[in-house]
Design a protein around this motif. Structure first.
Motif, PDB file in Angstrom:
ATOM      1  N   ARG A 576     -54.979 -79.123 -11.820  1.00 49.64           N
ATOM      2  CA  ARG A 576     -54.406 -77.775 -11.889  1.00 49.64           C
ATOM      3  C   ARG A 576     -54.119 -77.360 -13.328  1.00 49.64           C
ATOM      4  NH1 ARG A 576     -49.466 -77.737  -7.794  1.00 49.64           N
ATOM      5  NH2 ARG A 576     -49.224 -79.823  -8.690  1.00 49.64           N
ATOM      6  N   ALA A 580     -55.966 -74.301 -15.326  1.00 49.37           N
ATOM      7  CA  ALA A 580     -55.186 -73.253 -16.001  1.00 49.37           C
ATOM      8  C   ALA A 580     -55.583 -73.136 -17.473  1.00 49.37           C
ATOM      9  CB  ALA A 580     -53.695 -73.554 -15.867  1.00 49.37           C
ATOM     10  N   GLU A 583     -58.884 -71.168 -17.752  1.00 45.85           N
ATOM     11  CA  GLU A 583     -58.674 -69.727 -17.590  1.00 45.85           C
ATOM     12  C   GLU A 583     -58.061 -69.132 -18.868  1.00 45.85           C
ATOM     13  OE1 GLU A 583     -56.265 -69.368 -14.145  1.00 45.85           O
ATOM     14  OE2 GLU A 583     -57.830 -70.052 -12.747  1.00 45.85           O
ATOM     15  N   ILE A 598     -49.233 -70.523 -20.327  1.00 49.57           N
ATOM     16  CA  ILE A 598     -49.373 -70.841 -18.896  1.00 49.57           C
ATOM     17  C   ILE A 598     -48.206 -71.700 -18.467  1.00 49.57           C
ATOM     18  CG2 ILE A 598     -51.909 -70.739 -19.009  1.00 49.57           C
ATOM     19  CD1 ILE A 598     -51.902 -73.813 -19.030  1.00 49.57           C
ATOM     20  N   THR A 600     -47.492 -74.782 -15.670  1.00 49.73           N
ATOM     21  CA  THR A 600     -48.091 -75.703 -14.712  1.00 49.73           C
ATOM     22  C   THR A 600     -47.127 -76.827 -14.420  1.00 49.73           C
ATOM     23  OG1 THR A 600     -49.110 -76.936 -16.516  1.00 49.73           O
ATOM     24  CG2 THR A 600     -50.460 -75.235 -15.461  1.00 49.73           C
TER      25      THR A 600
END
Length: 858
Positions: A576, A580, A583, A598, A600
């Motif tokens: 994950r 992220a 992206e 981000i 996470t």
């Protein structure tokens, strides 16, 4: 001595051809004789020497000295010395004697006098004797000048007698250098001593035939130097005639060994190469008094680029070829050296000019000397011509290389030095001289050079130089220099040893590393910060594999930083987190922003899930994407606290509103049903408190977006003047008893939070609440002078803000002894803070409060 009066009167200007620059020295005793001689010889410059009036050992310059027996003994030694110093230049001395003195003079005098004249004598005889001696002097000067021109030629020149066995009478310096023989060894010998086993008999026969016929000849033959080594001699001989009688031969020798060898090796090559090898580097031309080329050797024709039929009979500046000066401008006849050589009788050396033939430009150096006839008149000029085109090109190349070297020094911030143990001098190149601020032509001794080092680094520099001298091994040291203007620069000094013929020489470079040193120190500071920070910082390559990681990252994962190198981020922080990151990279590469953030969930070394906020920035190399830099922050506790505060906020606001509504309802019932005045007063107090609490809750709801200091997207450019006018219009309707005015331009834009209008409205409401319905409130908006700020000012004439409440607001926090009674001013302060502005509160004279909000200009 007596000179006849008739001689003085007749023909005082009979020496018409004498140069008025020629000087005659009269060293005769009788004043009358001196006067008569001076009048007779007034065509010349006459200088009188008298015994006892001058230093007898020193004579003035002269071209002819006339001396009598009375003064001869006083000047004989000086005249003898003057003749000895003149060498092959004739210094004539004419001795005058009376009839009685002739016998004594013949018996007693040495070789100093060149002629003896018995006086008295007719003027014609005296002038004839003087002119004859001067003519002989002129010829000797011309011969000496001609000899110097021949001596300076770069080809070998020889002169031989035409009769007997053609013995050598003259050889120039180039001949001596070419053959290895000194002139004393060859004068009087025939040139055949240069021949040997490999000398071509046909070439020798050609020379014999030319000599027998009294003609010119040009041959190439093998000759031998004094040490026995052979060389190829391009020999040209020319006969010299005097009044139709063959007297001498002039020979021109060119060492063509290399060219001859190449010609033999490349006999089957093209005609172009053959002509190249046959070309001679030196040419000789003879010009007449009108500067017409009367004679040109083969080399001269090749240098001029034209055939004999074109060259001969042409002026040197003929239209077939174009002459230019050093700047490339056309060169006229007046700029050539031939007229100077012919008219002034001087040798001109090193005259340089360009010549263009058929669009091809070459550069020539000309040495020119005058030629004189049998009677001493100048009849032309002989010139030696050399093609220096290649030397000129090499000079330009050297200049370009020097310029390139200077530019390289500037670009690389590097200079060079040299120390010679023999001279004790230290030399700086222009780059080093510029670095320390001195003239590049200046030299220093070793102690002066070491004085440029920083006092704290001089010992280290001396030690490194000592190691260089002792071991001869290359040395390098980083230290500081102090320039002439007092600036301190970090440098890298390198040194190597070089051995010259007579001394040890040490050379090296000095490179300015001040900026690199500063960057290195800055990088070290950044590395310390990165290593000591508690937040994980790491870099990933373009495949999301670890390149570097700080200690905080390793501690989070319970490993060494080196163990992470090369690991994929998905294997360390999970899929994950990797997704992220991909992206975020896509957003960075699209150019939407310079960095991305981000959030996470990652697993720490204990296996617990932690929520991390990671800020990402792209790395590039050569303009290409090279990976990312990640800075992580553990926000697990922060996010949990925010969630709990959110729940608490909603519960408190919901319950507060419900309970206050109940309290209001019961207070209203008490006010309606109770007859007791105390009960009614208590009920009214409860109702007022409930109203105030509900007002606080409503204010908190309106300003909820101003509570978060990290929210920046709600800060936008606004026309704050328009916003203030809107607040004033609403307040005037809400508070008709109050006097509310505004002074604001039509458009004043500033960066302000979305709650800015609510904040201004809160300040107006607060002024009315404190000052009463008839309070006077003045609002203004202005751009601050000299600052990138906009000032919004609210002033009232109410009772003023309590000091403790003002101190609490300005400090930004409350305490048990310093607090405010509501949230309104706090919300105003947070709105201004979120707008990157400031808030100031002060007293208004004679009463009231002034609040100024300062916002950044948009």
């Amino acid at each position: 001595m007596t000179v006849s009066e008739d001689a003085s009167r007749n023909g005082a200007r009979s020496a018409r051809d004498a140069s008025d620059e020629e000087r005659i020295l009269l060293a005769v005793r009788g004043a009358r004789d001196r006067e008569l001689l001076a009048g007779l010889l007034d065509a010349y410059e006459v200088v009188v020497w008298e015994r006892g009036h001058e230093d007898e050992s020193q004579l003035p310059e002269f071209d002819l000295c006339i001396v009598d027996m009375a003064t001869y003994s006083a000047v004989a030694d000086a005249l003898d010395e003057r003749k000895a110093d003149a060498g092959d230049r004739f210094v004539p001395v004419l001795l005058t004697v009376t009839q009685d003195e002739q016998r004594v003079a013949a018996r007693r005098l040495d070789d100093v006098p060149d002629d003896v004249l018995a006086v008295p004598a007719p003027s014609a005889v005296i002038r004839s004797r003087v002119e004859s001696l001067l003519q002989t002097r002129r010829q000797s000067l011309q011969l000496a000048l001609y000899r110097r021109a021949m001596d300076s030629a770069t080809v070998g020149i020889t002169i031989t007698e035409a009769d007997d066995d053609q013995p050598l009478t003259y050889v120039n310096d180039a001949f001596e250098e070419m053959t290895g023989y000194d002139s004393s060894e060859v004068i009087g010998r025939n040139c055949r001593f240069l021949q040997g086993d490999d000398t071509d008999p046909e070439a020798v026969e050609t020379l014999h035939e030319a000599v027998d016929a009294g003609e010119s000849a040009a041959v190439g033959l093998t000759n031998y130097r004094k040490d026995g080594t052979p060389f190829w001699n391009d020999l040209k001989i020319s006969p010299v005639y005097d009044d139709g009688e063959l007297t001498h031969f002039v020979g021109f020798q060119t060492d063509a060994t290399v060219r001859h060898a190449l010609r033999n090796q490349l006999v089957n090559e093209t005609q172009t190469l053959k002509q190249l090898f046959e070309a001679s580097p030196v040419g000789i031309v003879v010009l007449d008094e009108d500067e017409i080329i009367m004679r040109a050797n083969e080399s001269a024709q090749e240098i001029l680029g034209l055939g004999r039929s074109v060259v001969l009979g042409q002026p040197y500046d003929a239209p077939e070829w174009e002459l230019v000066d050093e700047r490339g401008e056309p060169l006229d006849r007046g700029g050539l050296p031939f007229e100077r050589a012919r008219e002034a009788g001087e040798t001109v050396k090193g005259f340089e000019h360009g010549i263009e033939v058929g669009g091809d430009r070459r550069w020539l150096v000309v040495n020119a000397a005058p030629l004189t006839g049998s009677s001493g008149e100048r009849i032309g000029v002989i010139a030696v011509i050399e093609d220096v085109t290649e030397l000129k090109r090499q000079q330009r190349d050297r200049e370009r290389l020097l310029d390139l070297f200077d530019q390289s020094q500037k670009i690389a911030s590097v200079g060079a030095w040299e120390f010679n143990t023999r001279t004790g001098e230290v030399l700086f190149t222009s780059g080093l001289a510029e670095l320390v601020g001195v003239d590049p032509r200046e030299t220093f001794d070793l102690e002066e050079a070491f004085a440029f080092y920083h006092p704290e680094d001089e010992h280290e520099a001396r030690a490194a130089f000592g190691r260089l001298v002792t071991t001869g091994e290359e040395q390098s040291v980083e230290c500081r220099l102090e320039t002439m203007d007092g600036e301190t620069r970090w440098v890298n000094v390198r040194g190597v040893a070089a051995r010259e013929t007579d001394a040890a020489v040490y050379r090296g470079t000095v490179q300015d590393i001040t900026e690199r040193k500063a960057r290195s120190e800055e990088l070290e500071r950044y590395e310390r910060i990165v290593e000591t920070t508690a937040d994980p910082i790491y870099t990933l390559d373009d495949n999301l594999r670890f390149v570097l990681a700080n200690s905080a990252t390793a501690d989070l994962l319970d490993c060494d930083p080196g163990e992470l190198t090369g690991e994929h981020v998905s294997a360390v922080f999970g899929e994950r987190h990797a997704q992220a990151l991909l992206e975020a990279i896509a957003s960075l590469l699209s150019g939407d922003s310079a960095e991305e953030t981000i959030e996470t969930v990652v697993v720490d070394r204990g296996g617990a899930e932690r929520q991390f906020q990671t800020t990402i920035a792209a790395k590039s190399s050569g303009g290409e994407f090279d990976g990312i830099v990640c800075v992580g922050r553990d926000v697990t506790e922060l996010r949990e606290r925010e969630r709990r505060l959110s729940v608490l906020d909603r519960v408190i606001r919901h319950n507060l509103r419900n309970k206050m509504n109940i309290a209001q309802a019961h207070a209203a019932m008490l006010l309606e049903a109770a007859d007791d005045a105390d009960v009614r007063e208590s009920a009214a107090a409860i109702e007022r408190a409930a109203d105030e609490l509900l007002s606080i809750a409503e204010t908190a709801r309106k300003f909820s977006s101003a509570l978060d200091p990290d929210v920046t997207e709600r800060v936008q450019p606004q026309n704050v003047a328009d916003r203030v006018r809107s607040v004033v219009e609403g307040a005037q309707l809400s508070y008709p008893g109050a006097t509310i005015t505004v002074d604001a331009p039509e458009n004043v834009r500033a960066l302000a939070h979305a709650t800015f209008e609510l904040a201004v409205n809160e300040l107006v409401d607060n002024a009315v609440a404190y000052g009463g319905d008839d309070v006077e409130i003045e609002l203004s908006v202005a751009e601050a002078d000299g600052a990138e700020q906009v000032t919004v000012r609210i002033a009232d004439n109410g009772p003023g803000l309590p000091a403790l409440e003002r101190e609490s607001l300005m400090s930004g926090r409350e305490s048990p002894l310093r607090h405010t009674n509501g949230l309104g001013l706090w919300f105003v302060r947070w709105t201004v803070t979120n707008s990157n502005g400031t808030m100031e509160i002060r007293d208004n004279e004679p009463s009231g409060t002034i609040i100024e909000l300062r916002l950044p200009k948009a």
